[in-house]
Design a protein around this motif. Structure first.
Motif, mmCIF file in Angstrom:
data_model
loop_
_atom_site.group_PDB
_atom_site.id
_atom_site.type_symbol
_atom_site.label_atom_id
_atom_site.label_comp_id
_atom_site.label_asym_id
_atom_site.label_seq_id
_atom_site.Cartn_x
_atom_site.Cartn_y
_atom_site.Cartn_z
ATOM 1 N N ILE A 24 99.088 20.838 112.706
ATOM 2 C CA ILE A 24 100.196 19.942 112.372
ATOM 3 C C ILE A 24 100.716 20.312 111.000
ATOM 4 N N LEU A 25 102.019 20.464 110.902
ATOM 5 C CA LEU A 25 102.561 20.745 109.573
ATOM 6 C C LEU A 25 103.054 19.444 108.960
ATOM 7 N N TYR A 26 102.394 19.021 107.903
ATOM 8 C CA TYR A 26 102.876 17.849 107.180
ATOM 9 C C TYR A 26 104.195 18.247 106.521
ATOM 10 N N PRO A 27 105.231 17.402 106.686
ATOM 11 C CA PRO A 27 106.546 17.775 106.154
ATOM 12 C C PRO A 27 106.498 18.126 104.667
ATOM 13 N N GLN A 28 105.581 17.473 103.926
ATOM 14 C CA GLN A 28 105.480 17.724 102.478
ATOM 15 C C GLN A 28 105.045 19.160 102.188
ATOM 16 N N LEU A 29 104.466 19.833 103.221
ATOM 17 C CA LEU A 29 103.914 21.169 102.979
ATOM 18 C C LEU A 29 104.769 22.281 103.572
ATOM 19 N N ALA A 30 105.984 21.934 103.984
ATOM 20 C CA ALA A 30 106.837 22.944 104.627
ATOM 21 C C ALA A 30 106.983 24.180 103.738
ATOM 22 N N ASP A 31 106.971 23.975 102.422
ATOM 23 C CA ASP A 31 107.117 25.111 101.498
ATOM 24 C C ASP A 31 105.841 25.937 101.369
ATOM 25 N N ALA A 32 104.698 25.347 101.756
ATOM 26 C CA ALA A 32 103.426 26.055 101.594
ATOM 27 C C ALA A 32 103.200 27.075 102.710
ATOM 28 N N SER A 33 103.933 26.926 103.810
ATOM 29 C CA SER A 33 103.785 27.895 104.896
ATOM 30 C C SER A 33 104.502 29.180 104.516
ATOM 31 N N THR A 34 103.964 30.302 104.996
ATOM 32 C CA THR A 34 104.645 31.575 104.715
ATOM 33 C C THR A 34 105.845 31.755 105.646
ATOM 34 N N LEU A 35 105.968 30.878 106.647
ATOM 35 C CA LEU A 35 107.125 30.969 107.539
ATOM 36 C C LEU A 35 108.266 30.095 107.020
ATOM 37 N N LYS A 36 109.482 30.392 107.484
ATOM 38 C CA LYS A 36 110.640 29.614 107.028
ATOM 39 C C LYS A 36 110.496 28.163 107.467
ATOM 40 N N PRO A 37 110.883 27.210 106.595
ATOM 41 C CA PRO A 37 110.710 25.789 106.942
ATOM 42 C C PRO A 37 111.308 25.428 108.304
ATOM 43 N N THR A 248 95.895 20.913 96.165
ATOM 44 C CA THR A 248 94.909 21.920 95.798
ATOM 45 C C THR A 248 95.614 23.273 95.749
ATOM 46 N N VAL A 249 94.940 24.259 95.197
ATOM 47 C CA VAL A 249 95.626 25.515 94.896
ATOM 48 C C VAL A 249 96.165 26.224 96.150
ATOM 49 N N ASP A 250 95.469 26.065 97.270
ATOM 50 C CA ASP A 250 95.900 26.755 98.502
ATOM 51 C C ASP A 250 97.211 26.222 99.056
ATOM 52 N N ILE A 251 97.584 24.978 98.693
ATOM 53 C CA ILE A 251 98.842 24.417 99.207
ATOM 54 C C ILE A 251 99.806 24.087 98.070
ATOM 55 N N TYR A 252 99.494 24.630 96.911
ATOM 56 C CA TYR A 252 100.312 24.328 95.726
ATOM 57 C C TYR A 252 101.698 24.986 95.817
ATOM 58 N N SER A 253 102.702 24.254 95.417
ATOM 59 C CA SER A 253 104.023 24.869 95.213
ATOM 60 C C SER A 253 104.637 24.270 93.948
ATOM 61 N N GLU A 254 105.645 24.930 93.464
ATOM 62 C CA GLU A 254 106.212 24.550 92.158
ATOM 63 C C GLU A 254 106.637 23.083 92.125
ATOM 64 N N GLY A 255 106.381 22.434 90.993
ATOM 65 C CA GLY A 255 106.793 21.038 90.824
ATOM 66 C C GLY A 255 105.704 20.055 91.243
ATOM 67 N N MET A 256 104.663 20.537 91.909
ATOM 68 C CA MET A 256 103.576 19.670 92.346
ATOM 69 C C MET A 256 102.496 19.613 91.254
ATOM 70 N N THR A 257 101.556 18.651 91.405
ATOM 71 C CA THR A 257 100.437 18.573 90.468
ATOM 72 C C THR A 257 99.235 19.278 91.078
ATOM 73 N N LYS A 258 98.765 20.328 90.374
ATOM 74 C CA LYS A 258 97.616 21.075 90.900
ATOM 75 C C LYS A 258 96.337 20.279 90.633
ATOM 76 N N VAL A 259 95.541 20.033 91.687
ATOM 77 C CA VAL A 259 94.305 19.262 91.507
ATOM 78 C C VAL A 259 93.113 20.020 92.082
ATOM 79 N N SER A 260 91.926 19.571 91.659
ATOM 80 C CA SER A 260 90.682 20.169 92.160
ATOM 81 C C SER A 260 90.352 19.556 93.517
ATOM 82 N N CYS A 261 89.277 20.081 94.107
ATOM 83 C CA CYS A 261 88.783 19.531 95.384
ATOM 84 C C CYS A 261 88.433 18.049 95.226
ATOM 85 N N SER A 262 87.661 17.730 94.182
ATOM 86 C CA SER A 262 87.229 16.334 94.039
ATOM 87 C C SER A 262 88.397 15.418 93.697
#
Ligand SMILES: NC(=O)c1ccc[n+]([C@@H]2O[C@H](COP(=O)([O-])OP(=O)(O)OC[C@H]3O[C@@H](n4cnc5c(N)ncnc54)[C@H](O)[C@@H]3O)[C@@H](O)[C@H]2O)c1
Length: 276
Positions: A24-37, A248-262
């Motif tokens: 499932i692609l969460y709409p918030q993560l459309a930019d994190a996919s390597t495919l076009k939104p 988290t870093v694997d789904i990070y995109s510009e403008g977001m807040t990068k957080v740790s696992c915990s």
């Protein structure tokens, strides 16, 4: 060759033949996919992978020495009719609860074992006239998954093909760290885990994405405990955490807040509390 055989033993001993892998692609993560939104937005597909048969379990297997002295590695792909029937029923029932489209993936043009798979799936399909059944060769399915993944609703496939295709599908959603899975037996009891492995390359860094593991707990509530309300609450909390723009870093995109696992785990707990 140490880790996987024990995992396979666990799956086969508990008879966990039905592996559900939603992508499932969460709409918030459309930019994190390597495919076009536009290719992936709104993606919601379910891969049903047979988990206790096929080439991963078939005998004989091993490495042998041929008459000419050359060594040969070999494995055996087998599926009994009952193994195919039970996973097909499982997939058709899931398709009935979704958009009623089932695509069975095989390599029936080359492998007799999967030609048989196609024959039995077609027979079982006659018991589910409300589900539109199609068949696709695995090479085409791999291509279609990245070309136009939204054409799929439920994909039914064997152990080997499901292993590969579900990892491919995971990248449509931005990260393997987003995908939960359920492995069920005939009575709905199961084992729940993220589709990813132990991620040894990032071990101990507190940067792994915990959402696939958290979403696995939601699947457990839905499929084993039939508690749709509790399952939906967890999924909503994950959604709310993503809405709070933490990544988290694997789904990070510009403008977001990068957080740790915990910190990501804490964000989900906060979201759960905020809605209770
Ligand atoms: N279902 C399973 O239990 C399962 C599945 C795959 C691999 N494994 C096992 O896990 C071990 C490592 O295998 P691998 O490295 O090939 O696969 P892996 O899934 O552990 O990792 C693949 C890549 O994805 C990344 N990744 C995985 N989970 C992540 C997460 N939650 N957040 C962010 N990034 C994540 C890893 O850092 C790595 O770069 C091996 O022992 C393998 O046999 C088990």
């Amino acid at each position: 060759m140490l880790f996987q055989p024990y995992l396979f033993l666990l799956r086969s001993t508990l008879n966990l033949f039905s592996n559900l892998r939603p992508a499932i692609l969460y709409p918030q993560l459309a930019d994190a996919s390597t495919l076009k939104p536009e290719i992936v937005s709104g993606l919601d597909l379910m891969i049903v992978r047979e988990l206790t048969g096929g080439i991963y379990f078939g005998q004989p297997r091993g490495v042998r020495v041929l008459e000419n002295g050359e060594r040969q590695g070999f494995n055996t792909a087998t599926y009994t009719e009952s193994e195919i029937r039970r996973i097909a029923h499982s997939a058709f029932k899931i398709a009935q609860k979704r958009n009623k489209k089932l695509c069975s993936v095989d390599k029936a043009n080359v492998l007799e074992c999967t030609e048989f798979w196609r024959e039995i799936v077609t027979e079982v399909g006659k018991e589910y006239p409300d589900v539109a059944l199609s068949h696709m060769y695995v090479d085409n399915a791999a291509m279609q998954l990245v070309r136009a993944p939204k054409q799929f609703d439920v994909i039914l496939t064997s152990n080997l093909f499901g292993d590969v295709l579900s990892d491919c599908a995971s990248m449509l959603t931005g990260s393997i760290g987003m995908l939960p899975s359920a492995s069920l037996n005939e009575t709905g009891k199961g084992m729940y885990e993220p589709i990813h492995g132990s991620a040894p390359d990032i071990a101990g860094k507190n940067i792994a994405n915990p959402l696939a593991t958290i979403l696995s707990a939601a699947m457990m509530l839905r499929y084993t405990f039939n508690n749709e309300v509790a399952a939906a609450r967890i999924e909503q909390a994950v959604n709310d955490a993503l809405d709070a723009n933490v990544r988290t870093v694997d789904i990070y995109s510009e403008g977001m807040t990068k957080v740790s696992c915990s910190e990501m785990g804490d964000a989900v707990v906060t979201a759960l509390k905020n809605r209770s």
